[in-house]
Design a protein around this motif. Structure first.
Motif, PDB file in Angstrom:
ATOM      1  N   ARG A 141      -6.145  10.536   3.076  1.00 13.41           N
ATOM      2  CA  ARG A 141      -6.262   9.094   3.312  1.00 13.41           C
ATOM      3  C   ARG A 141      -6.326   8.285   2.011  1.00 13.41           C
ATOM      4  N   THR A 142      -6.471   8.979   0.877  1.00  7.98           N
ATOM      5  CA  THR A 142      -6.491   8.288  -0.418  1.00  7.98           C
ATOM      6  C   THR A 142      -5.144   7.602  -0.616  1.00  7.98           C
ATOM      7  N   CYS A 143      -5.180   6.350  -1.060  1.00 12.28           N
ATOM      8  CA  CYS A 143      -3.927   5.620  -1.266  1.00 12.28           C
ATOM      9  C   CYS A 143      -4.062   4.687  -2.459  1.00 12.28           C
ATOM     10  N   ILE A 197       0.877  -1.168   0.000  1.00 15.08           N
ATOM     11  CA  ILE A 197       0.000   0.000   0.000  1.00 15.08           C
ATOM     12  C   ILE A 197       0.909   1.211   0.000  1.00 15.08           C
ATOM     13  N   ILE A 198       0.678   2.115  -0.960  1.00 15.39           N
ATOM     14  CA  ILE A 198       1.542   3.289  -1.064  1.00 15.39           C
ATOM     15  C   ILE A 198       0.710   4.563  -1.024  1.00 15.39           C
ATOM     16  N   GLU A 199       1.379   5.652  -0.731  1.00 13.50           N
ATOM     17  CA  GLU A 199       0.744   6.956  -0.705  1.00 13.50           C
ATOM     18  C   GLU A 199       0.310   7.344  -2.122  1.00 13.50           C
ATOM     19  N   TYR A 200      -0.807   8.049  -2.225  1.00  6.99           N
ATOM     20  CA  TYR A 200      -1.295   8.504  -3.515  1.00  6.99           C
ATOM     21  C   TYR A 200      -0.340   9.553  -4.083  1.00  6.99           C
ATOM     22  N   GLY A 201      -0.040   9.449  -5.367  1.00  5.89           N
ATOM     23  CA  GLY A 201       0.787  10.462  -6.021  1.00  5.89           C
ATOM     24  C   GLY A 201       1.677   9.866  -7.078  1.00  5.89           C
ATOM     25  N   GLY A 202       2.307  10.742  -7.856  1.00  2.00           N
ATOM     26  CA  GLY A 202       3.267  10.326  -8.868  1.00  2.00           C
ATOM     27  C   GLY A 202       2.654   9.646 -10.068  1.00  2.00           C
ATOM     28  N   ILE A 246       2.417   4.560 -12.714  1.00  2.91           N
ATOM     29  CA  ILE A 246       3.406   5.022 -11.744  1.00  2.91           C
ATOM     30  C   ILE A 246       4.693   4.238 -11.964  1.00  2.91           C
ATOM     31  N   ASN A 247       5.783   4.828 -11.507  1.00  8.36           N
ATOM     32  CA  ASN A 247       7.071   4.156 -11.521  1.00  8.36           C
ATOM     33  C   ASN A 247       7.262   3.574 -10.119  1.00  8.36           C
TER      34      ASN A 247
END
Length: 170
Positions: free
Chosen positions: A83-85, A37-42, A57-58
């Motif tokens: 909290r979005t992930c 589980i990773i943080e939203y982004g990128g 995503i990379n």
């Protein structure tokens, strides 16, 4: 005197699931298919793909497609919160496995669900396609939708939808 160690706290007739919230509903997917589980982004958007494919995503040098689960279920795009992930899952079977990212509103917990407590999916009235539902589980005060993640993220179906969309744009 030595005592035998218990090798598993999980009962033999249950399975572990990761639960998460999406558009106000609680869902569960088998924990065995969850890689991280990773943080939203990128996310890098890719033009002419269906709206539910947000981009790629990379992930440590690998290109991983990212699916907006709410859009996949036919809902409108939701606002990203803290909290979005992104849940990284492995879908497919055999040698054809593919890592995919799934955007969810928030991750809840890992739970053990006794297999006898998972009821068949409803024949009608579900907010998502019935073939996406493996079953339903009644938690304390709500139902948890147990997803068939391989169907939701079917590489063949997503490829077909992408081809159809690209043909209609051309």
């Amino acid at each position: 005197m030595a005592q035998a160690l218990e090798t598993s706290a999980q009962p033999a007739d249950s399975e572990q699931y990761l639960t998460f919230m999406q558009s106000g509903d609680m869902y569960a997917i088998p924990l065995l298919g969850v890689k991280e589980i990773i943080e939203y982004g990128g996310i890098t958007p890719i033009p002419t793909l269906p709206q539910f494919i947000r981009g790629v995503i990379n992930l440590r040098g690998r290109v991983v497609p990212v699916i907006d689960l709410g859009c996949r279920f036919g809902k409108t795009e939701r606002e990203v919160t803290r909290r979005t992930c992104i849940i990284i899952v492995e879908v497919g079977s055999g040698e054809e496995n593919q890592d995919m990212g799934v955007i969810v509103d928030s991750v809840s917990a890992v739970i053990d669900i006794p297999m006898v407590n998972i009821q068949p999916p409803p024949a009608f009235g579900a907010k998502i396609r019935v073939d996406f539902i493996q079953g339903m589980w009644k938690s304390d005060d709500r139902f948890v939708i147990v997803m068939d993640i391989d169907r939701v993220l079917s590489v063949d179906e997503i490829t077909h939808l992408t081809e159809v969309l690209q043909e209609s744009v051309a």
